[in-house]
Write a protein that holds these residues in place. Structure first.
Motif, PDB file in Angstrom:
ATOM      1  N   HIS A 137      31.843  42.373  46.405  1.00 24.01           N
ATOM      2  CA  HIS A 137      33.258  42.220  46.097  1.00 24.01           C
ATOM      3  C   HIS A 137      33.464  40.884  45.371  1.00 24.01           C
ATOM      4  CE1 HIS A 137      33.368  45.323  49.150  1.00 24.01           C
ATOM      5  NE2 HIS A 137      34.622  45.584  48.843  1.00 24.01           N
ATOM      6  N   VAL A 138      34.009  40.962  44.180  1.00 24.37           N
ATOM      7  CA  VAL A 138      34.226  39.780  43.344  1.00 24.37           C
ATOM      8  C   VAL A 138      35.724  39.572  43.176  1.00 24.37           C
ATOM      9  CG1 VAL A 138      33.746  38.672  41.145  1.00 24.37           C
ATOM     10  CG2 VAL A 138      32.087  40.287  42.115  1.00 24.37           C
ATOM     11  N   HIS A 139      36.239  38.420  43.602  1.00 26.31           N
ATOM     12  CA  HIS A 139      37.649  38.105  43.395  1.00 26.31           C
ATOM     13  C   HIS A 139      37.875  37.721  41.934  1.00 26.31           C
ATOM     14  CE1 HIS A 139      39.208  38.205  47.556  1.00 26.31           C
ATOM     15  NE2 HIS A 139      37.970  37.929  47.878  1.00 26.31           N
ATOM     16  N   VAL A 140      38.916  38.291  41.359  1.00 25.73           N
ATOM     17  CA  VAL A 140      39.208  38.043  39.949  1.00 25.73           C
ATOM     18  C   VAL A 140      39.712  36.610  39.800  1.00 25.73           C
ATOM     19  CG1 VAL A 140      40.563  38.758  37.955  1.00 25.73           C
ATOM     20  CG2 VAL A 140      39.767  40.461  39.607  1.00 25.73           C
ATOM     21  N   PRO A 141      39.068  35.772  38.989  1.00 26.91           N
ATOM     22  CA  PRO A 141      39.503  34.375  38.853  1.00 26.91           C
ATOM     23  C   PRO A 141      40.795  34.265  38.052  1.00 26.91           C
ATOM     24  CG  PRO A 141      37.696  34.821  37.353  1.00 26.91           C
ATOM     25  CD  PRO A 141      37.851  36.051  38.195  1.00 26.91           C
ATOM     26  N   LEU A 142      41.644  33.327  38.461  1.00 32.53           N
ATOM     27  CA  LEU A 142      42.866  33.028  37.721  1.00 32.53           C
ATOM     28  C   LEU A 142      42.530  32.032  36.621  1.00 32.53           C
ATOM     29  CD1 LEU A 142      45.405  32.557  40.665  1.00 32.53           C
ATOM     30  CD2 LEU A 142      45.024  34.597  39.299  1.00 32.53           C
TER      31      LEU A 142
END
Length: 431
Positions: free
Chosen positions: A377-382
């Motif tokens: 699971h990869v959190h989408v970077p801001l």
């Protein structure tokens, strides 16, 4: 490691900010109440975002690495956005509590205006039993709404029944509630006149005013708008559960919710339903004022117009929304890079539609987006830019492929801020 060291280095600044009175209390007399706290949190977040967009404020521990800098900036903005969201929820709760008192004041102000209007129109014509019955009915309705406001004082007072599960004003419920109040008021006016009627002929005439033949148009419109309020709630609930519609909870209801979608854009279906329903409601109220001895006789032509408007509104509810979809996944390429397959450590661009649900443009909602790459699971970077974010967007996401992803064919799937999953898109990852 560099990101963690930079965060420890900036901890003193954050502690000083949180130690200051940033509006944590919610008392209405405090200048640092919920509204002020939210305003300050938003101003601090916007300033920080624009500083990062201009390349300022980066610690030396991460400035040497583009990926570390991006991760540090994203996590700092995520934490700041969560603080803004917390302040926003506190302001919303305080605003709803104040709204309960305001609705009570507005209801009784309407009663006073009715009394003034009846007094002015009674000059020359004289005071009548219908005027007394109208004022008494207004007092009964106002008393009932005041009691409802007290029981729901923490949820918007008398407006609580028309606030949806997403904390927005519901167009269908608001229109239905307006017609229910008008018909209830009309029946109370007839009951008041019947109570003071002197002769049997007068009483028979008032009772005949409730016959279906005289108020068929009004009764039909009432039945349709109430049925639509129930139907739309069911339709929206089923579409959300079936992941065919994305709903994001708002901080507080706004008057504009009656005419707009969750993103604040005006929608034709809602606008025409409110306008046509409001015009018909005003016509019915005028008919009641002219003939208080019977239900408002809404002409069938106007009633059919309202029914067509209602059908258009329901069709719009069925047509809105849709499930997010991935159309393609490609390796992100910067100027000067050679063409190559996707490898661990590379950035990939996920192209599609519906990644950002309506009403989820805030940073705290954007930070909840996750991309599944295989089992990782990869959190989408801001990625901030002046005035907003370049990543994520509604049709494009850029995320790195972690080293934990096993080489070979893996599936890519996006989970939006509303918790809705896209289709699975296979890609090949090489060593």
């Amino acid at each position: 490691m560099a990101v963690q060291e930079a965060r420890r280095g900036s901890g003193s600044d954050r502690g000083a900010y949180e130690a200051a009175h940033g509006g944590g209390c919610t008392c209405g007399d405090c200048p640092h109440g919920a509204r002020e706290g939210h305003r300050r949190a938003v101003a601090a977040f916007l300033l920080r975002r624009d500083e990062f967009a201009a390349g300022q404020g980066l610690p030396a521990a991460v400035a040497h690495s583009a990926s570390a800098s991006r991760q540090w900036v994203s996590e700092e903005l995520t934490q700041s956005a969560e603080a803004v969201a917390e302040r926003g929820r506190a302001e919303g709760d305080a605003w709803l509590a104040a709204l309960g008192r305001r609705t009570t004041v507005a209801v009784w102000a309407a009663v006073v205006l009715l009394l003034l209007g009846q007094s002015l129109t009674a000059i020359g014509a004289g005071w009548s039993a219908a005027r007394t019955a109208g004022l008494a009915a207004a007092l009964v309705v106002a008393g009932a709404l005041t009691a409802a406001s007290w029981f729901h004082r923490a949820r918007g007072g008398a407006l609580a029944p028309v606030i949806g599960e997403d904390n927005r004003l519901s167009t269908s419920r608001a229109v239905a509630a307006a017609w229910v109040l008008l018909v209830a008021y009309a029946v109370l006016v007839l009951a008041g006149q019947l109570a003071v009627a002197s002769g049997p002929d007068r009483r028979d005439a008032l009772i005949s005013g409730l016959e279906l033949g005289r108020g068929a148009g009004t009764v039909t419109v009432l039945a349709v708008v109430c049925g639509i309020a129930v139907l739309v709630r069911r339709v929206v609930g089923l579409r959300v559960l079936g992941q065919r519609l994305q709903k994001v909870r708002a901080d507080r209801p706004r008057a504009g919710d009656l005419l707009t979608d969750d993103a604040g854009r005006g929608t034709f279906a809602d606008i025409q339903y409110v306008v046509i329903g409001g015009v018909a409601l005003v016509f019915a109220a005028v008919r009641l004022a002219r003939r208080p001895e019977q239900l408002p006789d809404l002409p069938w032509g106007l009633a059919v117009v309202v029914l067509v408007s209602a059908a258009t509104y329901v069709a719009g509810k069925y047509a809105e929304g849709g499930r997010p979809v991935i159309l393609s996944v490609v390796r992100a390429r910067e100027a000067g890079d050679l063409d190559a397959p996707i490898r661990t450590g590379d950035d990939i661009e996920i192209r599609g539609a519906g990644f950002v649900p309506p009403g989820a443009q805030r940073a705290d909602r954007l930070s909840r987006m996750v991309v599944r790459i295989g089992a990782v699971h990869v959190h989408v970077p801001l990625v901030p830019v002046t005035g907003g974010f370049s990543n994520p967007t509604d049709d494009l996401l850029t995320v790195p492929v972690p080293a934990d992803v096993e080489p070979g064919r893996v599936d890519v799937q996006v989970v939006t801020g509303a918790g809705v999953e896209t289709n699975r898109y296979p890609i090949d990852v090489t060593d």
